[in-house]
Design an enzyme around this catalytic site. Structure first.
Site, PDB file in Angstrom:
ATOM      1  N   CYS A 104      17.245  -6.059   2.625  1.00  0.00           N
ATOM      2  CA  CYS A 104      18.447  -5.323   3.029  1.00  0.00           C
ATOM      3  C   CYS A 104      19.218  -4.982   1.765  1.00  0.00           C
ATOM      4  O   CYS A 104      19.741  -5.875   1.095  1.00  0.00           O
ATOM      5  CB  CYS A 104      19.329  -6.146   3.965  1.00  0.00           C
ATOM      6  N   MET A 317      21.191   2.632   5.170  1.00  0.00           N
ATOM      7  CA  MET A 317      20.691   1.361   4.668  1.00  0.00           C
ATOM      8  C   MET A 317      20.573   1.458   3.142  1.00  0.00           C
ATOM      9  O   MET A 317      20.136   2.474   2.614  1.00  0.00           O
ATOM     10  CB  MET A 317      19.315   1.055   5.265  1.00  0.00           C
TER      11      MET A 317
END
Length: 395
Positions: A104, A317
């Site tokens: 992430c 993201m």
């Protein structure tokens, strides 16, 4: 009938970029959860509140979106010349599994700050006032990230005036460097697994589309917005409220995963929701962002919309931003063509919440493209710290 009491586990709830997650020090986890396995996965699912057939995660720390259904483990690094090892788990909202297949990027920001907060960085490396370069080993994908964390009076400086579209309030800027971000490290392949900058991607029952399949930051399938019937200006509500279209997107993602060699069968994709990502690109246009602010075509080089865990992301993201910056730097990819073609070292793109700028340095070596690093700015701060509690028989 007697029931086991709850277990208390030290934890910190943090925002990093446009994501939130529950952060743990490895040594604070119950002993049986300090190693990978079913017990750790069960613990994280219970912490977050999954699997939840209501898709609300009411009985946990999750926020019922892919951006808020996350757990992170940090420990003193096992790698030379690194401060911390950072392991990331994407917790499925409605299914019983944790996806460990990728990083992430947004929470990479918080990982750098948390490393200092949690005493995992050598105090001799932390300035009294200035910037601490936290050297992070991203253990999911075996890559190095350097987080340049501002420090004031020996502590992480969290407040500031850096504004990030998708985050309501300003905070201190943290610059992230993703070193050698190409290839996800898992398959041992190249940045372009098929060997092509653009492929004809055949999607059973849907059609054949031009696609750039790239593994940089995170494996990503890029397609042209217009070719799949979109403009590139869409917001979450226009996509996520249409189950038929979401199913169509998933078929495209699965076809891309198969073509990239990330899965061996379409059925396997059900337990690999985190990677690859699917994104669609378009040339610049004016549009109204989710906050009501107008993003003008003149402000951006291209538009990008990306899906995460089966839904359109509210912003972008961080790892996908790395993929965007990398692909934009390589002439001939769909991302580069949408941005106007030609060589470039940075790109500004429009996403549902606003704009983001990311830089990447790409070079052609022996007929193969390579990227030395990608750079972008995010912010992070602690929202709550103390302990989480989970029923003692849940893991």
């Amino acid at each position: 009938m007697a029931h086991p009491s709850q277990t208390r586990i030290p934890a910190t709830y943090m925002r990093g970029g446009t994501s939130k997650g529950v952060f743990f020090r490895l040594q604070d986890l119950p002993e049986r959860c300090q190693v990978p396995g079913a017990e750790r996965d069960k613990l994280f699912m219970r912490v977050i509140g999954s699997p939840d057939p209501y898709a609300a995660q009411i009985d946990g720390m999750g926020g019922a979106t892919s951006s808020t259904s996350k757990c992170v483990i940090l420990s003193a690094s096992s790698q030379p010349n690194h401060d911390v090892d950072y392991l990331y788990g994407q917790v499925s909202i409605d299914k019983p599994f944790v996806d460990w297949s990728g990083n992430c990027g947004n929470l990479s920001t918080a990982a750098g700050a948390f490393a200092i907060h949690a005493g995992l960085v050598d105090p001799a490396r932390i300035p009294e006032n200035g910037v601490c370069a936290v050297r992070i080993w991203q253990a999911n994908i075996n890559k190095t990230i350097i987080a340049h964390v501002p420090v004031s009076n020996g502590q992480v400086q969290e407040t500031g005036d850096f504004e990030l579209d998708g985050v309501t309030f300003p905070a201190a800027e943290i610059v992230l460097e993703f070193l050698d971000p190409s290839d996800d490290g898992e398959e041992g392949g190249s940045m372009f697994p098929t060997g092509n900058l653009v492929d004809d991607l055949e999607v059973p029952g849907v059609g054949t589309f031009k696609a750039t399949l790239i593994s940089a930051g995170i494996p990503t399938v890029f397609v042209n917005a217009e070719e799949i019937g979109y403009s590139g200006t869409e917001l979450r509500e226009q996509i996520n409220g249409d189950p038929e279209q979401l199913a169509r997107f998933e078929k495209i993602r699965v076809a891309g995963a198969l073509r990239m060699g990330l899965i061996k069968s379409a059925e396997e994709a059900a337990t690999r929701q985190h990677t690859p990502k699917l994104a669609f690109v378009a040339k610049p246009k004016d549009y109204l962002s989710s906050s009501g602010k107008t993003v003008h075509a003149s402000e951006v080089d291209l538009l990008v919309r990306a899906l995460s865990m089966g839904k359109l992301h509210h912003a972008m993201m961080g790892t996908c931003a790395v993929a965007i910056g990398t692909a934009a730097a390589i002439p001939g990819t769909l991302v580069n063509l949408a941005a106007g073609d030609g060589a470039r070292e940075a790109v500004s793109f429009g996403h549902p919440s606003g704009t983001l700028r990311v830089g990447a340095q790409a070079t052609l070596v022996g007929g193969q493209w390579a990227v030395t690093k990608a750079i972008m700015s995010r912010s992070a701060r602690i929202l709550m710290e103390g302990s989480v509690r989970v029923p003692g028989d849940s893991f």
